[in-house]
Motif scaffolding. Structure first.
Motif, mmCIF file in Angstrom:
data_model
loop_
_atom_site.group_PDB
_atom_site.id
_atom_site.type_symbol
_atom_site.label_atom_id
_atom_site.label_comp_id
_atom_site.label_asym_id
_atom_site.label_seq_id
_atom_site.Cartn_x
_atom_site.Cartn_y
_atom_site.Cartn_z
ATOM 1 N N SER A 99 0.825 -1.210 0.000
ATOM 2 C CA SER A 99 0.000 0.000 0.000
ATOM 3 C C SER A 99 0.857 1.258 0.000
ATOM 4 C CB SER A 99 -0.951 0.006 1.201
ATOM 5 O OG SER A 99 -0.229 0.009 2.421
ATOM 6 N N GLY A 100 1.957 1.221 0.767
ATOM 7 C CA GLY A 100 2.859 2.365 0.770
ATOM 8 C C GLY A 100 3.420 2.632 -0.611
ATOM 9 N N LEU A 101 3.873 1.592 -1.307
ATOM 10 C CA LEU A 101 4.438 1.740 -2.651
ATOM 11 C C LEU A 101 3.406 2.306 -3.623
ATOM 12 C CD1 LEU A 101 6.589 1.251 -4.828
ATOM 13 C CD2 LEU A 101 5.734 -1.105 -5.008
ATOM 14 N N VAL A 102 2.209 1.731 -3.630
ATOM 15 C CA VAL A 102 1.184 2.139 -4.593
ATOM 16 C C VAL A 102 0.740 3.582 -4.348
ATOM 17 C CG1 VAL A 102 -1.169 1.701 -5.414
ATOM 18 C CG2 VAL A 102 0.372 -0.213 -4.959
ATOM 19 N N VAL A 103 0.534 3.948 -3.091
ATOM 20 C CA VAL A 103 0.047 5.298 -2.797
ATOM 21 C C VAL A 103 1.135 6.344 -3.029
ATOM 22 C CG1 VAL A 103 -0.926 6.799 -1.007
ATOM 23 C CG2 VAL A 103 -1.691 4.443 -1.206
ATOM 24 N N VAL A 104 2.382 6.021 -2.756
ATOM 25 C CA VAL A 104 3.473 6.951 -3.057
ATOM 26 C C VAL A 104 3.528 7.225 -4.563
ATOM 27 C CG1 VAL A 104 5.984 7.213 -3.136
ATOM 28 C CG2 VAL A 104 4.877 6.429 -1.032
ATOM 29 N N VAL A 105 3.409 6.184 -5.359
ATOM 30 C CA VAL A 105 3.392 6.357 -6.818
ATOM 31 C C VAL A 105 2.195 7.213 -7.231
ATOM 32 C CG1 VAL A 105 3.104 5.159 -9.034
ATOM 33 C CG2 VAL A 105 4.648 4.221 -7.288
ATOM 34 N N TYR A 106 1.041 6.989 -6.594
ATOM 35 C CA TYR A 106 -0.158 7.782 -6.894
ATOM 36 C C TYR A 106 0.090 9.268 -6.627
ATOM 37 C CZ TYR A 106 -4.751 9.895 -5.980
ATOM 38 O OH TYR A 106 -5.828 10.739 -5.969
ATOM 39 N N PHE A 107 0.657 9.588 -5.461
ATOM 40 C CA PHE A 107 0.905 10.990 -5.137
ATOM 41 C C PHE A 107 1.987 11.599 -6.031
ATOM 42 C CE2 PHE A 107 -0.884 10.160 -0.712
ATOM 43 C CZ PHE A 107 -2.038 10.875 -0.962
ATOM 44 N N SER A 121 3.791 11.369 2.445
ATOM 45 C CA SER A 121 2.330 11.450 2.396
ATOM 46 C C SER A 121 1.728 10.068 2.166
ATOM 47 C CB SER A 121 1.871 12.387 1.276
ATOM 48 O OG SER A 121 2.247 13.716 1.518
ATOM 49 N N GLY A 122 2.468 9.200 1.488
ATOM 50 C CA GLY A 122 1.947 7.885 1.122
ATOM 51 C C GLY A 122 2.123 6.806 2.158
ATOM 52 N N MET A 123 2.882 7.091 3.216
ATOM 53 C CA MET A 123 3.070 6.083 4.257
ATOM 54 C C MET A 123 1.745 5.868 5.012
ATOM 55 S SD MET A 123 6.123 4.879 4.098
ATOM 56 C CE MET A 123 5.828 4.961 2.332
ATOM 57 N N PRO A 124 1.335 4.614 5.201
ATOM 58 C CA PRO A 124 0.020 4.338 5.823
ATOM 59 C C PRO A 124 0.022 4.398 7.339
ATOM 60 C CG PRO A 124 1.058 2.277 5.200
ATOM 61 C CD PRO A 124 1.988 3.370 4.740
ATOM 62 N N GLY A 125 0.350 5.569 7.896
ATOM 63 C CA GLY A 125 0.318 5.701 9.343
ATOM 64 C C GLY A 125 1.310 6.719 9.853
ATOM 65 N N GLY A 126 1.184 7.057 11.140
ATOM 66 C CA GLY A 126 2.156 7.927 11.797
ATOM 67 C C GLY A 126 2.107 9.375 11.356
#
Length: 351
Positions: A99-107, A121-126
């Motif tokens: 999820s981190g990889l996919v969302v980072v690419v999205y952003f 921004s793409g890290m899923p937490g914290g």
């Protein structure tokens, strides 16, 4: 914040709006009304630049109450089943990475964020940790904070309905856990105070992530697991804590131009769709491997806040300890892994 500078009138206005929102959502029969209602109403109020405020200083005491509530879900039976969760934890680690990889690419590709801002921004937490580290690495701290706030807001607002759709049942407004304060013994309030204060101190000493939540949760869990007490926080206190948490989430957007809020929310809708789709996919696969239902795993993997997702677990009456434990692990994975992975990806080759 100094008492003379505390925005009493605006905070009171936020609480009144939040309580009204909670009552409206409760009357409409929505899941988790006393948090979703205040979140929604205060987000709209922030868009309209309404004169409300929810300083960050009001959140820790409410987080401590929620931590005590979550600790009450830990029992000797739960501890005896920790070994059964190994497959779910492995699945969680894989989910965080994918999820981190996919969302980072999205952003990076869709939102056109710079590499540092897109990554943190793409890290899923914290939320707090990602803002601090992201700014230190040269990212846009304001954007990172808004993206994570919007992620929590949208995940919490949509997840109960996703579960409702996946399960094909109507959740409605489930009754909150715990006795009424009019029926509970006075010792329950005393235990909340003791576990909250002792837990906050423990969290500070151990430097726990989300220390004001995790510390009281650990102390409360210890009290319940050892059989010292089987108290549960009264429902009115828990509902009040949810209202304050909902208000603080919605009020995070205050001071941001409405156009920027709408832009961030629009971008976050896309990332939230991605995250929830991956959550359901991973939960379905791991659920089949473990031979358990998908709802506990969806809640355990969903990248909302620890307190918020645990409260959703209470609202849909699933295993709170399972959900809370996995969110703690997710937070630790993100906090421990995000910065080193970023450094590894940006390591310059030696000449």
């Amino acid at each position: 914040m100094a008492p003379s500078r505390f925005p009493y009138a605006r905070f009171l206005a936020a609480l009144v709006l939040g309580t009204l929102g909670g009552w409206l959502f409760y009357s409409a029969g929505t899941p988790l009304p006393w948090m979703l209602g205040p979140m929604t109403v205060c987000t709209v109020a922030a868009l309209l630049s309404a004169p409300i405020a929810a300083p960050s200083v009001v959140r820790p005491p409410m987080s401590a109450v929620i931590g005590v509530l979550l600790g009450a879900a830990f029992t000797p039976d739960v501890l005896g089943r920790l070994g059964e969760w190994l497959v779910a934890v492995v699945g969680l680690a894989a989910f965080v990475a994918v999820s981190g990889l996919v969302v980072v690419v999205y952003f990076r590709k869709v939102a056109k964020f710079d590499p540092v801002t897109a990554y943190f921004s793409g890290m899923p937490g914290g939320l707090v940790e990602m803002v601090i580290v992201g700014e230190a690495k040269g990212g846009d701290g304001r954007t990172i904070a808004l993206i994570h706030s919007a992620r929590i807001l949208l995940v919490v607002m949509t997840l109960p309905f996703v579960i409702q759709w996946v399960e094909g049942v109507s959740l409605g407004a489930r009754p909150a856990a715990g006795p009424s304060m009019f029926d509970a013994p006075l010792s329950a309030e005393a235990w909340i105070l003791v576990c909250g204060l002792a837990g906050a101190f423990l969290g500070h000493v151990l430097r726990l992530p989300a220390k004001v939540l995790l510390g009281p949760m650990l102390v409360s869990a210890g009290v319940h697991v050892t059989g010292v007490s089987d108290f549960h926080p009264p429902v009115e206190i828990v509902s009040a804590a949810q209202v304050v948490l909902g208000v603080t989430i919605g009020a995070r957007f205050l001071g941001t131009p409405p156009r920027e809020i709408l832009r961030i929310l629009a971008l976050s809708v896309g990332s939230t769709v991605i995250l929830l789709a991956l959550t359901v996919a991973f939960a379905s696969v791991v659920g089949r491997i473990m031979g358990i239902g998908t709802v506990p795993l969806i809640l355990a993997y969903s990248p909302g806040g620890l307190a918020e997702m645990s409260l959703v677990a209470i609202a849909v009456q699933t295993e709170v300890a399972f959900v809370a434990a996995h969110h703690i692990i997710r937070i630790v994975l993100v906090m421990a892994g995000a910065a080193p992975v970023f450094a590894l990806l940006n390591r310059k080759p030696r000449p």
